[in-house]
Design a protein around this motif. Structure first.
Motif, PDB file in Angstrom:
ATOM      1  N   ASP A  35     -27.612 -37.681 -27.552  1.00  8.19           N
ATOM      2  CA  ASP A  35     -26.223 -37.499 -28.000  1.00  8.19           C
ATOM      3  C   ASP A  35     -26.080 -36.302 -28.936  1.00  8.19           C
ATOM      4  N   PHE A  36     -27.003 -36.229 -29.899  1.00 11.26           N
ATOM      5  CA  PHE A  36     -26.959 -35.143 -30.883  1.00 11.26           C
ATOM      6  C   PHE A  36     -27.111 -33.796 -30.169  1.00 11.26           C
ATOM      7  N   ALA A  37     -28.089 -33.739 -29.246  1.00 13.38           N
ATOM      8  CA  ALA A  37     -28.309 -32.486 -28.514  1.00 13.38           C
ATOM      9  C   ALA A  37     -27.080 -32.140 -27.680  1.00 13.38           C
ATOM     10  N   GLN A  38     -26.493 -33.146 -27.018  1.00 15.91           N
ATOM     11  CA  GLN A  38     -25.317 -32.881 -26.172  1.00 15.91           C
ATOM     12  C   GLN A  38     -24.157 -32.348 -27.002  1.00 15.91           C
ATOM     13  N   ILE A  83     -38.910 -30.269 -28.918  1.00 11.92           N
ATOM     14  CA  ILE A  83     -38.660 -28.953 -28.328  1.00 11.92           C
ATOM     15  C   ILE A  83     -37.238 -28.523 -28.702  1.00 11.92           C
ATOM     16  N   PRO A  84     -36.888 -27.258 -28.457  1.00 11.18           N
ATOM     17  CA  PRO A  84     -35.510 -26.850 -28.734  1.00 11.18           C
ATOM     18  C   PRO A  84     -34.535 -27.730 -27.948  1.00 11.18           C
ATOM     19  N   GLY A  85     -33.397 -28.038 -28.557  1.00  4.53           N
ATOM     20  CA  GLY A  85     -32.446 -28.940 -27.901  1.00  4.53           C
ATOM     21  C   GLY A  85     -31.024 -28.433 -27.878  1.00  4.53           C
ATOM     22  N   PHE A  86     -30.801 -27.265 -28.486  1.00  2.08           N
ATOM     23  CA  PHE A  86     -29.454 -26.667 -28.451  1.00  2.08           C
ATOM     24  C   PHE A  86     -29.457 -25.426 -27.543  1.00  2.08           C
ATOM     25  N   GLY A  87     -30.289 -25.445 -26.495  1.00  2.00           N
ATOM     26  CA  GLY A  87     -30.235 -24.374 -25.494  1.00  2.00           C
ATOM     27  C   GLY A  87     -31.328 -23.325 -25.601  1.00  2.00           C
ATOM     28  N   PRO A 131     -39.522 -23.236 -33.989  1.00  2.00           N
ATOM     29  CA  PRO A 131     -40.716 -23.957 -34.448  1.00  2.00           C
ATOM     30  C   PRO A 131     -40.705 -25.448 -34.110  1.00  2.00           C
ATOM     31  N   GLU A 132     -39.843 -25.876 -33.186  1.00  2.00           N
ATOM     32  CA  GLU A 132     -39.678 -27.314 -32.917  1.00  2.00           C
ATOM     33  C   GLU A 132     -40.995 -28.004 -32.558  1.00  2.00           C
ATOM     34  N   VAL A 133     -41.867 -27.295 -31.791  1.00  3.97           N
ATOM     35  CA  VAL A 133     -43.122 -27.944 -31.355  1.00  3.97           C
ATOM     36  C   VAL A 133     -43.965 -28.388 -32.556  1.00  3.97           C
ATOM     37  N   ALA A 134     -43.829 -27.692 -33.672  1.00  3.39           N
ATOM     38  CA  ALA A 134     -44.584 -28.091 -34.874  1.00  3.39           C
ATOM     39  C   ALA A 134     -44.068 -29.417 -35.426  1.00  3.39           C
ATOM     40  N   LEU A 135     -42.838 -29.798 -35.026  1.00  2.00           N
ATOM     41  CA  LEU A 135     -42.259 -31.076 -35.449  1.00  2.00           C
ATOM     42  C   LEU A 135     -42.412 -32.128 -34.352  1.00  2.00           C
ATOM     43  N   GLY A 136     -43.101 -31.753 -33.279  1.00  2.00           N
ATOM     44  CA  GLY A 136     -43.307 -32.704 -32.190  1.00  2.00           C
ATOM     45  C   GLY A 136     -42.134 -32.814 -31.243  1.00  2.00           C
ATOM     46  N   ASP A 182     -28.209 -15.848 -49.633  1.00  2.00           N
ATOM     47  CA  ASP A 182     -28.969 -14.674 -49.179  1.00  2.00           C
ATOM     48  C   ASP A 182     -30.339 -15.052 -48.635  1.00  2.00           C
ATOM     49  N   LYS A 183     -30.506 -16.337 -48.292  1.00  6.35           N
ATOM     50  CA  LYS A 183     -31.828 -16.777 -47.854  1.00  6.35           C
ATOM     51  C   LYS A 183     -31.865 -17.202 -46.390  1.00  6.35           C
ATOM     52  N   ALA A 184     -30.764 -17.792 -45.936  1.00  5.49           N
ATOM     53  CA  ALA A 184     -30.794 -18.348 -44.581  1.00  5.49           C
ATOM     54  C   ALA A 184     -29.500 -18.078 -43.827  1.00  5.49           C
ATOM     55  N   ASP A 205     -30.700 -30.364 -38.726  1.00  9.26           N
ATOM     56  CA  ASP A 205     -31.115 -31.058 -39.952  1.00  9.26           C
ATOM     57  C   ASP A 205     -32.237 -32.054 -39.661  1.00  9.26           C
ATOM     58  N   ILE A 206     -33.411 -31.753 -40.167  1.00  7.46           N
ATOM     59  CA  ILE A 206     -34.604 -32.566 -39.867  1.00  7.46           C
ATOM     60  C   ILE A 206     -34.476 -33.954 -40.506  1.00  7.46           C
ATOM     61  N   THR A 207     -33.896 -34.004 -41.694  1.00  5.03           N
ATOM     62  CA  THR A 207     -33.727 -35.304 -42.372  1.00  5.03           C
ATOM     63  C   THR A 207     -32.880 -36.238 -41.512  1.00  5.03           C
ATOM     64  N   GLU A 208     -31.824 -35.693 -40.936  1.00  2.89           N
ATOM     65  CA  GLU A 208     -30.942 -36.511 -40.107  1.00  2.89           C
ATOM     66  C   GLU A 208     -31.610 -36.886 -38.777  1.00  2.89           C
ATOM     67  N   MET A 209     -32.390 -35.950 -38.219  1.00  5.71           N
ATOM     68  CA  MET A 209     -32.991 -36.206 -36.892  1.00  5.71           C
ATOM     69  C   MET A 209     -34.173 -37.163 -36.960  1.00  5.71           C
ATOM     70  N   ARG A 210     -34.786 -37.265 -38.135  1.00  4.72           N
ATOM     71  CA  ARG A 210     -36.036 -38.011 -38.279  1.00  4.72           C
ATOM     72  C   ARG A 210     -35.954 -39.428 -37.726  1.00  4.72           C
ATOM     73  N   LYS A 241     -27.836 -25.210 -49.937  1.00  2.66           N
ATOM     74  CA  LYS A 241     -28.933 -25.973 -50.558  1.00  2.66           C
ATOM     75  C   LYS A 241     -29.908 -26.488 -49.516  1.00  2.66           C
ATOM     76  N   ALA A 242     -29.435 -26.708 -48.295  1.00  3.46           N
ATOM     77  CA  ALA A 242     -30.326 -27.133 -47.202  1.00  3.46           C
ATOM     78  C   ALA A 242     -30.560 -25.975 -46.233  1.00  3.46           C
ATOM     79  N   LEU A 243     -30.476 -24.764 -46.745  1.00  3.09           N
ATOM     80  CA  LEU A 243     -30.633 -23.554 -45.927  1.00  3.09           C
ATOM     81  C   LEU A 243     -29.730 -23.589 -44.693  1.00  3.09           C
ATOM     82  N   LEU A 252     -33.935 -20.242 -37.597  1.00  6.12           N
ATOM     83  CA  LEU A 252     -35.000 -21.040 -36.982  1.00  6.12           C
ATOM     84  C   LEU A 252     -34.412 -22.188 -36.165  1.00  6.12           C
ATOM     85  N   GLY A 253     -35.131 -22.574 -35.119  1.00  3.63           N
ATOM     86  CA  GLY A 253     -34.739 -23.749 -34.347  1.00  3.63           C
ATOM     87  C   GLY A 253     -33.282 -23.668 -33.911  1.00  3.63           C
ATOM     88  N   GLY A 254     -32.496 -24.680 -34.299  1.00  3.72           N
ATOM     89  CA  GLY A 254     -31.085 -24.700 -33.939  1.00  3.72           C
ATOM     90  C   GLY A 254     -30.322 -23.485 -34.459  1.00  3.72           C
TER      91      GLY A 254
HETATM   92  C1  HXC Z   1     -33.121 -30.122 -43.237  1.00  5.07           C
HETATM   93  C2  HXC Z   1     -33.897 -28.302 -44.421  1.00  5.07           C
HETATM   94  C3  HXC Z   1     -34.177 -27.607 -43.226  1.00  5.07           C
HETATM   95  C4  HXC Z   1     -33.869 -28.258 -41.985  1.00  5.07           C
HETATM   96  C5  HXC Z   1     -34.749 -26.364 -44.897  1.00  5.07           C
HETATM   97  N1  HXC Z   1     -34.264 -27.497 -45.421  1.00  5.07           N
HETATM   98  N2  HXC Z   1     -34.703 -26.397 -43.551  1.00  5.07           N
HETATM   99  N3  HXC Z   1     -33.373 -29.548 -44.427  1.00  5.07           N
HETATM  100  N4  HXC Z   1     -33.352 -29.503 -42.041  1.00  5.07           N
HETATM  101  N5  HXC Z   1     -34.040 -27.669 -40.791  1.00  5.07           N
HETATM  102  C6  HXC Z   1     -34.143 -27.837 -46.840  1.00  5.07           C
HETATM  103  C7  HXC Z   1     -35.485 -28.188 -47.449  1.00  5.07           C
HETATM  104  O1  HXC Z   1     -35.828 -29.521 -47.154  1.00  5.07           O
HETATM  105  C8  HXC Z   1     -35.211 -27.962 -48.913  1.00  5.07           C
HETATM  106  O2  HXC Z   1     -34.494 -29.061 -49.412  1.00  5.07           O
HETATM  107  C9  HXC Z   1     -34.264 -26.765 -48.904  1.00  5.07           C
HETATM  108  O3  HXC Z   1     -33.701 -26.726 -47.588  1.00  5.07           O
HETATM  109  C10 HXC Z   1     -34.996 -25.452 -49.161  1.00  5.07           C
HETATM  110  O4  HXC Z   1     -36.052 -25.353 -48.228  1.00  5.07           O
HETATM  111  P1  HXC Z   1     -37.579 -25.094 -48.673  1.00  5.07           P
HETATM  112  O5  HXC Z   1     -38.435 -25.611 -47.580  1.00  5.07           O
HETATM  113  O6  HXC Z   1     -37.832 -25.601 -50.040  1.00  5.07           O
HETATM  114  O7  HXC Z   1     -37.602 -23.498 -48.711  1.00  5.07           O
HETATM  115  P2  HXC Z   1     -38.841 -22.545 -48.400  1.00  5.07           P
HETATM  116  O8  HXC Z   1     -40.091 -23.066 -49.028  1.00  5.07           O
HETATM  117  O9  HXC Z   1     -38.375 -21.173 -48.773  1.00  5.07           O
HETATM  118  O10 HXC Z   1     -39.049 -22.614 -46.804  1.00  5.07           O
HETATM  119  C11 HXC Z   1     -38.024 -22.153 -45.977  1.00  5.07           C
HETATM  120  C12 HXC Z   1     -38.328 -22.589 -44.512  1.00  5.07           C
HETATM  121  C13 HXC Z   1     -38.545 -24.120 -44.493  1.00  5.07           C
HETATM  122  C14 HXC Z   1     -39.565 -21.882 -43.990  1.00  5.07           C
HETATM  123  C15 HXC Z   1     -37.125 -22.193 -43.678  1.00  5.07           C
HETATM  124  O11 HXC Z   1     -37.446 -24.761 -45.157  1.00  5.07           O
HETATM  125  C16 HXC Z   1     -38.645 -24.688 -43.110  1.00  5.07           C
HETATM  126  O12 HXC Z   1     -39.679 -24.592 -42.436  1.00  5.07           O
HETATM  127  N6  HXC Z   1     -37.582 -25.365 -42.656  1.00  5.07           N
HETATM  128  C17 HXC Z   1     -37.576 -26.050 -41.384  1.00  5.07           C
HETATM  129  C18 HXC Z   1     -37.443 -25.055 -40.268  1.00  5.07           C
HETATM  130  C19 HXC Z   1     -37.502 -25.737 -38.914  1.00  5.07           C
HETATM  131  O13 HXC Z   1     -38.492 -26.388 -38.575  1.00  5.07           O
HETATM  132  N7  HXC Z   1     -36.405 -25.621 -38.159  1.00  5.07           N
HETATM  133  C20 HXC Z   1     -36.285 -26.278 -36.861  1.00  5.07           C
HETATM  134  C21 HXC Z   1     -35.726 -27.675 -37.008  1.00  5.07           C
HETATM  135  S1  HXC Z   1     -35.702 -28.511 -35.479  1.00  5.07           S
HETATM  136  P3  HXC Z   1     -34.848 -29.711 -50.841  1.00  5.07           P
HETATM  137  O14 HXC Z   1     -33.924 -30.879 -50.923  1.00  5.07           O
HETATM  138  O15 HXC Z   1     -36.293 -30.065 -50.795  1.00  5.07           O
HETATM  139  O16 HXC Z   1     -34.525 -28.613 -51.828  1.00  5.07           O
HETATM  140  C22 HXC Z   1     -34.321 -27.944 -34.690  1.00  5.07           C
HETATM  141  C23 HXC Z   1     -34.007 -28.583 -33.372  1.00  5.07           C
HETATM  142  C24 HXC Z   1     -32.721 -28.057 -32.790  1.00  5.07           C
HETATM  143  O17 HXC Z   1     -33.680 -27.077 -35.162  1.00  5.07           O
HETATM  144  C25 HXC Z   1     -32.256 -28.903 -31.618  1.00  5.07           C
HETATM  145  C26 HXC Z   1     -31.633 -30.189 -31.996  1.00  5.07           C
HETATM  146  C27 HXC Z   1     -31.120 -30.968 -30.831  1.00  5.07           C
END
Ligand code: HXC
Length: 257
Positions: free
Chosen positions: A81-84, A140-144, A133-138, A59-61, A67-72, A23-25, A109-111
């Motif tokens: 700590d999370f990155a480590q 950088i990659p943090g898991f290597g 795509p981390e730079v779009a969230l402000g 079949d989507k991810a 998790d962006i919600t958790e990292m916010r 559900k959260a891909l 994507l990302g992690g």
């Molecule tokens: C939390 C996520 C998520 C993520 C998707 N979801 N990616 N939740 N963290 N990384 C959730 C969405 O909020 C949504 O929840 C559900 O999954 C379905 O996603 P949608 O966006 O509705 O699907 P879609 O329109 O098909 O778009 C797919 C997508 C998009 C292009 C993959 O979800 C997306 O851009 N996700 C973020 C990708 C990203 O930026 N990844 C890098 C994160 S930073 P709801 O509840 O609304 O249904 C990172 C840093 C790593 O990874 C290092 C850490 C130290």
């Protein structure tokens, strides 16, 4: 599929781990990192292990990132700590003594891309999308990603991907060497079955030594790395596998490893 954050199945000694938060891909949150670490505890203690594949539920991810919600809401100290934790867990995955392969079945994507990079190689379904795509969230990659991506695809392509944050499709990922093969989504399972049989047919210690030679050798200068290979080659003749493998060839039968 059950409620477990990581599902585990096995065939011919090949363990398949499925990241199960569709559900959260399959985004990696702390609980998922804990679940992966617990699976690694078990895998590290399994003498009969022949290989590991890792994939995403649905079949989507594969994994759409950390998790962006958790990292916010994280402070800088909590983010470190999370990155480590992620880095340490992916390092353990990478260090398993057997081949570890990412079966990338969608968004990677990302992690998620960093998880795939911690695997020895990746194969992808033709709908897979890759990116850092981390730079779009402000951030950088943090898991290597800033370190393993340039080692896999070269610094120029890695810099392109980590600074633009652009996403690439499976064919481009294949062209730049991020994945080894691309296939229809429905064929990933058959790939895992083939891989399991191939690994089960090889000398298990030889497979481990081959992985060790490549991994440890890459951290050394060429002369030291060639000496490492020579040592591991010789070591193979000190065990039973070499005699069984070569005798089977001469006797025109399948080896019994
Ligand atoms: C939390 C996520 C998520 C993520 C998707 N979801 N990616 N939740 N963290 N990384 C959730 C969405 O909020 C949504 O929840 C559900 O999954 C379905 O996603 P949608 O966006 O509705 O699907 P879609 O329109 O098909 O778009 C797919 C997508 C998009 C292009 C993959 O979800 C997306 O851009 N996700 C973020 C990708 C990203 O930026 N990844 C890098 C994160 S930073 P709801 O509840 O609304 O249904 C990172 C840093 C790593 O990874 C290092 C850490 C130290």
């Amino acid at each position: 599929m059950s409620d477990n954050l990581i599902e585990r199945s096995e065939r011919h000694g090949l363990v398949c781990l499925t990241v199960n938060r569709p559900k959260a891909l399959n985004a990696l949150n702390s609980a998922l990192l804990d679940a992966l670490a617990a699976e690694l505890d078990a895998l590290e203690a399994e003498p009969g292990l022949r290989g590991v594949v890792i994939t995403g539920a649905g079949d989507k991810a594969f994994v759409a990132g950390a998790d962006i919600t958790e990292m916010r809401e994280l402070s800088a100290a909590q983010a470190r700590d999370f990155a480590q934790r992620g880095l340490a867990t992916l390092k353990r995955l990478e260090a398993l003594p057997v081949p570890v392969v990412a079966l990338v079945n969608g968004f990677c994507l990302g992690g998620g891309c960093e998880l795939a990079l911690a695997c020895d190689w990746a194969v992808a379904s033709d709908n897979a999308i890759f990116g850092q795509p981390e730079v779009a969230l402000g951030v950088i990659p943090g898991f290597g990603g800033t370190q393993r991506l340039p080692r896999r695809v070269g610094p120029a392509m890695a810099l392109d991907l980590v600074t633009t944050g652009r996403k690439i499709d499976a064919q481009e990922a294949l062209r730049i060497g991020l994945v080894n093969q691309v296939m229809p989504l429905a064929e990933l399972d058959a790939y895992a079955e083939r891989l399991a049989k191939q690994l089960a047919g090889n000398g298990p210690q030889a497979v481990r030594s081959a992985k060790q030679a490549v991994h440890d050798g890459l951290d050394q200068d060429l002369d030291s790395a060639l000496a490492l290979e020579a040592g591991l080659f010789a070591l193979a003749f000190a065990g039973d596998e070499q005699r069984e493998g070569m005798s089977a060839f001469v006797d025109k039968r399948k080896p019994n490893f």
